[in-house]
Motif scaffolding. Sequence first.
Motif, PDB file in Angstrom:
ATOM      1  N   GLU A 598     -99.172  49.508  -1.831  1.00 24.46           N
ATOM      2  CA  GLU A 598     -98.486  48.406  -1.143  1.00 24.46           C
ATOM      3  C   GLU A 598     -98.460  47.136  -1.998  1.00 24.46           C
ATOM      4  O   GLU A 598     -97.544  46.316  -1.872  1.00 24.46           O
ATOM      5  N   LEU A 602     -95.051  45.125  -2.770  1.00 30.17           N
ATOM      6  CA  LEU A 602     -94.936  43.681  -2.598  1.00 30.17           C
ATOM      7  C   LEU A 602     -94.338  43.028  -3.839  1.00 30.17           C
ATOM      8  O   LEU A 602     -93.429  42.186  -3.744  1.00 30.17           O
ATOM      9  N   HIS A 607     -91.673  45.678   0.245  1.00 34.10           N
ATOM     10  CA  HIS A 607     -92.585  45.894   1.366  1.00 34.10           C
ATOM     11  C   HIS A 607     -91.910  45.501   2.666  1.00 34.10           C
ATOM     12  O   HIS A 607     -91.472  44.365   2.841  1.00 34.10           O
ATOM     13  N   PRO A 610     -95.355  42.863   5.034  1.00 35.54           N
ATOM     14  CA  PRO A 610     -96.601  42.561   4.323  1.00 35.54           C
ATOM     15  C   PRO A 610     -97.779  42.259   5.244  1.00 35.54           C
ATOM     16  O   PRO A 610     -98.932  42.455   4.857  1.00 35.54           O
TER      17      PRO A 610
END
Length: 629
Positions: A598, A602, A607, A610
């Motif tokens: 992840e 990001l 993503h 978040p």
Amino acid sequence: MTAETEATTHAPTAVPFRAEVRQLLNILAHSLYTDREIFLRELISNASDALHRVQFEMLTNQQVRDPDAPLEIRIGVDKDAKTITISDTGIGMTREELIENLGTIAHSGTRTLIENLEAAQRSNIIGQFGVGFYSAFVVADEVTVISRSYRPDAEAALWRSQGGESFVVDAAEREQRGTTIVLKLKEEAHEFADEWRLRQIVRRHSNYVAFPIYIGDERANESTALWHQPPRNVEASQYNEFYRQMTFDYEEPLLWVHFSSEAPLDLHAILFVPAKRERGFIERRMEGKIRLYSRKVLIQEDAKDILPPYFRFVEGVVDSEDLPLNVSREGVQRDAGPNRDPIVQRIKKSLTNRLTKELVDLAEKDPIKYVTFWNEFSPFIKEGIATDPLARDDLLPLLRFHTTKSGDQLASLADYKGRMIDGQNEIYYVIAADLESARRSPHLDALNDRGIEALLLYDVMDSFLLNGLREYQGLKLRNVDDPNLSLPGEAPTPEVSISDEQFTRLVNVFKETLGERVTTVRASNVLRHNPLRLVSPEDQQYNREMARVQRILDRDFKVPPKIVELNRSHPLIVDLARLAESDGDAALVRNLVEQLYENALLLEGLHPNPADMVGRIQALMEAAARRLG
């Protein structure tokens, strides 16, 4: 004002008045002139034409009635009688010319005109039929015209019509050369029997007519049209003041472009690039308006087709006598495929080429000012490259980018090309959620080690830009998340600190944890300083740039499956591989795998939410605190 003696009434079948006049006037009044105040603009335009004609006549003819009469237009109002009078000292008309010009609407047949109007084929009609005068019937029950020709021996004559099937021609009394039109207003048009209202209309539509327009004893129009002045005679303060009056934007424009030509194309224009996208003290807007004139008479308040869409932030005025106008002078001929009007396209091309050239010159001569332009209007330029293939090459010099070597400055594609290393034949770029994320992108590891520069793309419009920007001067643009990335130059070979067995076990943990979110997990050949990167599989190569746009537009966006590449020499991957050997650390390992994945999403700008990471980050912090304790 007149004495109607020996009046001549022309029946519907009479030659001077042709048939279907009532039908024609009904179409003009109710179909073509949607804005009733247009009538005054049309009548002023006709008066201006008459003044131009007599002015030209006097250049070669000394035998002109009233040679010393001032060339002017006067408008009067009788509030009690509900009439408006428009008078000029122009060329004037004889009795026969009144019949010919006002009684014969279409020399090629009124039926042809009506068929064209009913079919809404209105472009260029004003050049074929003299119907501008008949806009008077939009507001008037009765129209009276009294005229005396410039010819010394001509007598004054009167023409009158109530818009029915006949008109009246008679002798009249008028000492001075020129024409007077008297409108007896309809009840629903009584609002126009007001000097203030007429002055407002003049300033909106006819403010820059070449001749003075008086309403009562007060002049209602400006003395000069700035765009018809030679640029060398116009001061910067005049441009700024004109821009302020036109836009209500009290911040000075960033750039103005003023050019004037008579041949081969009649074109006079002043274009302004505002200092900011959002401007205007009264009307907040992000798009400009191009006011379109013909002979200094306003034709369109907002001519959207006179510049390409990617220049829609531009403010300005454009004036050309060559423009083909529709019957109400309310628009230029629109895009009709192969039938697109060549004059309109020549004007558009001239304006576009000049404006583009001025922006290129600004970028070269005043880079600091150009950065201001780019920060405000870059999305429009990117849009132009993405959507207009014919404009692409002209707009490319305007592009600016942050790069891995430009620091806080912006670089052009030419700057990038000049800094390419030996053996480099491609332009590399990375896409991320924002500038800082782009600078931290793991994709840059291999490029940094080799001294290769990369464009940092993070604006939403960059994804659209790439649809139209595939190469530059023979250099192909390549996304550095390419799974088959092969780079010129050499980089140091890292030491591998985990065995093949440990790495295979870790790969399986990644696959089990991430499941269908990944297509495969493998060792990276390009990572040096980051633990992991996400790579687009072959089947995503053509739409991966648009994935970030889809994430913004689609609430249910799902990240497409990615290839995960691991850096076998990175300390975090080494420690994670060792943790994966212990069953007691399985939950911690899964959380670390999820977080690494992840984190990469990001940085990529992919993503979907978040905030979902917060709980996992807290669990990892608790695990770290327990181990330290």
